[in-house]
Design a protein around this motif. Sequence first.
Motif, mmCIF file in Angstrom:
data_model
loop_
_atom_site.group_PDB
_atom_site.id
_atom_site.type_symbol
_atom_site.label_atom_id
_atom_site.label_comp_id
_atom_site.label_asym_id
_atom_site.label_seq_id
_atom_site.Cartn_x
_atom_site.Cartn_y
_atom_site.Cartn_z
ATOM 1 N N GLY A 79 27.966 13.073 6.713
ATOM 2 C CA GLY A 79 27.250 13.662 5.588
ATOM 3 C C GLY A 79 27.817 15.008 5.186
ATOM 4 N N ALA A 80 28.165 15.828 6.181
ATOM 5 C CA ALA A 80 28.753 17.130 5.870
ATOM 6 C C ALA A 80 30.115 16.976 5.207
ATOM 7 C CB ALA A 80 28.877 17.954 7.153
ATOM 8 N N GLY A 187 17.699 0.742 8.457
ATOM 9 C CA GLY A 187 18.789 1.164 7.588
ATOM 10 C C GLY A 187 18.465 2.446 6.855
ATOM 11 N N LEU A 188 17.216 2.581 6.411
ATOM 12 C CA LEU A 188 16.799 3.806 5.744
ATOM 13 C C LEU A 188 16.867 4.999 6.688
ATOM 14 C CD1 LEU A 188 15.517 5.314 3.348
ATOM 15 C CD2 LEU A 188 13.284 4.581 4.200
ATOM 16 N N ALA A 189 16.460 4.808 7.934
ATOM 17 C CA ALA A 189 16.507 5.909 8.905
ATOM 18 C C ALA A 189 17.936 6.382 9.133
ATOM 19 C CB ALA A 189 15.872 5.466 10.224
ATOM 20 N N ARG A 190 18.868 5.445 9.248
ATOM 21 C CA ARG A 190 20.266 5.841 9.462
ATOM 22 C C ARG A 190 20.822 6.541 8.228
ATOM 23 N NH1 ARG A 190 23.608 6.417 13.944
ATOM 24 N NH2 ARG A 190 22.538 4.636 14.862
ATOM 25 N N ARG A 204 22.580 20.238 -0.283
ATOM 26 C CA ARG A 204 22.475 19.180 -1.279
ATOM 27 C C ARG A 204 22.873 17.860 -0.628
ATOM 28 N NH1 ARG A 204 27.143 22.145 -2.344
ATOM 29 N NH2 ARG A 204 29.076 20.918 -2.347
ATOM 30 N N THR A 205 22.479 16.770 -1.271
ATOM 31 C CA THR A 205 22.698 15.459 -0.656
ATOM 32 C C THR A 205 23.366 14.457 -1.585
ATOM 33 O OG1 THR A 205 20.481 14.726 -1.328
ATOM 34 C CG2 THR A 205 20.698 15.755 0.849
ATOM 35 N N ARG A 206 23.528 14.788 -2.838
ATOM 36 C CA ARG A 206 23.995 13.787 -3.814
ATOM 37 C C ARG A 206 25.344 13.196 -3.425
ATOM 38 N NH1 ARG A 206 24.444 14.705 -10.388
ATOM 39 N NH2 ARG A 206 25.091 12.566 -10.900
ATOM 40 N N GLU A 207 26.288 14.047 -3.009
ATOM 41 C CA GLU A 207 27.619 13.532 -2.688
ATOM 42 C C GLU A 207 27.617 12.613 -1.475
ATOM 43 O OE1 GLU A 207 28.249 17.915 -3.998
ATOM 44 O OE2 GLU A 207 26.759 16.701 -2.959
ATOM 45 N N ALA A 208 26.614 12.742 -0.618
ATOM 46 C CA ALA A 208 26.574 11.952 0.613
ATOM 47 C C ALA A 208 25.863 10.618 0.442
ATOM 48 C CB ALA A 208 25.903 12.749 1.729
ATOM 49 N N LEU A 209 25.347 10.321 -0.741
ATOM 50 C CA LEU A 209 24.622 9.071 -0.940
ATOM 51 C C LEU A 209 25.486 7.828 -0.684
ATOM 52 C CD1 LEU A 209 22.437 9.939 -4.073
ATOM 53 C CD2 LEU A 209 21.681 9.627 -1.710
ATOM 54 N N ALA A 212 25.792 7.401 3.041
ATOM 55 C CA ALA A 212 24.495 6.987 3.587
ATOM 56 C C ALA A 212 24.244 5.507 3.315
ATOM 57 C CB ALA A 212 23.383 7.836 2.990
ATOM 58 N N ALA A 213 24.639 5.024 2.140
ATOM 59 C CA ALA A 213 24.439 3.617 1.814
ATOM 60 C C ALA A 213 25.287 2.712 2.690
ATOM 61 C CB ALA A 213 24.767 3.378 0.340
ATOM 62 N N VAL A 214 26.512 3.124 2.987
ATOM 63 C CA VAL A 214 27.395 2.308 3.831
ATOM 64 C C VAL A 214 26.834 2.200 5.246
ATOM 65 C CG1 VAL A 214 29.676 2.253 4.917
ATOM 66 C CG2 VAL A 214 29.475 2.733 2.482
ATOM 67 N N LEU A 215 26.465 3.329 5.836
ATOM 68 C CA LEU A 215 25.917 3.289 7.192
ATOM 69 C C LEU A 215 24.559 2.601 7.232
ATOM 70 C CD1 LEU A 215 27.014 6.782 8.492
ATOM 71 C CD2 LEU A 215 27.426 4.613 9.637
ATOM 72 N N GLY A 216 23.791 2.752 6.172
ATOM 73 C CA GLY A 216 22.510 2.050 6.117
ATOM 74 C C GLY A 216 22.687 0.544 6.057
ATOM 75 N N ALA A 217 23.673 0.063 5.294
ATOM 76 C CA ALA A 217 23.929 -1.378 5.210
ATOM 77 C C ALA A 217 24.379 -1.938 6.555
ATOM 78 C CB ALA A 217 24.971 -1.650 4.131
#
Length: 419
Positions: A79-80, A187-190, A204-209, A212-217
């Motif tokens: 994420g960072a 998946g949401l927790a991850r 901010r979190t927008r760039e990490a979305l 986050a979606a890849v690891l959540g899947a």
Amino acid sequence: MGDRAARAGGSGRVDAGGVEAVGRGDAGTGEAARRVGAEIDLTAGQVHAHTAAPSRARAWAELLRLPALFTVPGDALAGAAATGVHPNRRTLLAIGSSVLLYEAGMALNDWADRDEDAVERPHRPLPSGRIHPTAALTAACAFTAGGLALAARAGRPALAVAVPLAATVWAYDLAAKHTPAGPPAMGLARGLDVLLGAAATAGRTREALPSAAVLGAHTLAVTTVSRQETRGGSPLAPLAALATTAVLSRLLTRPSTRHASTEPSAESPARTSRTPFRRPPSDQVTAADLGLPATTTPAAKPSPAMRPLATPDPAAKPSPAAKPTLAAKPSPAMPPPATPNPLPTALATAYAATAAHPYFHATLNPSPPLTQRAVAGGIRAMIPLQASLAARSGAPVTALLTAALAPLARRFARKVTIT
């Protein structure tokens, strides 16, 4: 014992587990026996005292799934890296918060499943009696409080992500686990764990979305397989996880131009004193711009569809502003093509190899042992997946540090089960 003492020449030497006692005659032999018995009792107490601590430590290591703990720091680091900000002190606080919240989920998971584990997995720490259920619940509460406290230290953006993350963990263990909402909740927790690292590092979190979606899947696929690890079942779950791994691997190996160099080149206008030619707006076109003699009376502006073509006067000198249009050159500010980076591809390949092999075996034979191996492989595959995401975000050092956690996870997995 008296015969043995007599054969020893009356010295009465008796050996019992390395302990020697010396007596004389029958009285000496009786005294020796009493002393040997006392030493044996003492030795047994010492053995119990020395083995009780390692046994308790091992029980807690099993409860908290120590090998799986190495899959947690990579979430915050990925994420960072997605934000483009170098890891800092707040990143470390986010990692600590993630670890504590993860362990809270592990302890709460066994507390909530203690009755089910008594039938299906009686060797687990709670049903076997090695850890009391109250201790596990207390640990879950303490870990949750500690994780939220560290997130608060990292700043309000981090706490704003950590609170729903903790709520998701508790909701999964207490309510959603055995429902269709279980895998999506995991998946949401991850994914929230990835956003926690971005929020703490950059605010901010927008760039990490996308990360986050890849690891959540991936987590959703692993959790779906884990629902049948004790009973076996249909091959559809591991087959779906195998397909998910293939899709994610393809996404990870696609060329990325997001982090290509956007710095102005040596010939760009930002590095020179020359000002590039810019065409004036259509409503500000003058006669000089068209190469016509200047007029004192402005003409009515025709519509774009009815505007006639201008025929410049051969005797008129072209305006200096019109010269660059005759020798237009490609804009030097265009960034050069991105150089292929082999690190994300190598890490994506490691991810695919770690996850796909056990998934394939579980697809062919979805028995409990092979399904458990598939779950363990999917958990271990999170580390190269996190490292690949960090590398694609332009953070090779972070990617290599994350990948270095994989050997540690394998080493501890030989001693403590990862599931």
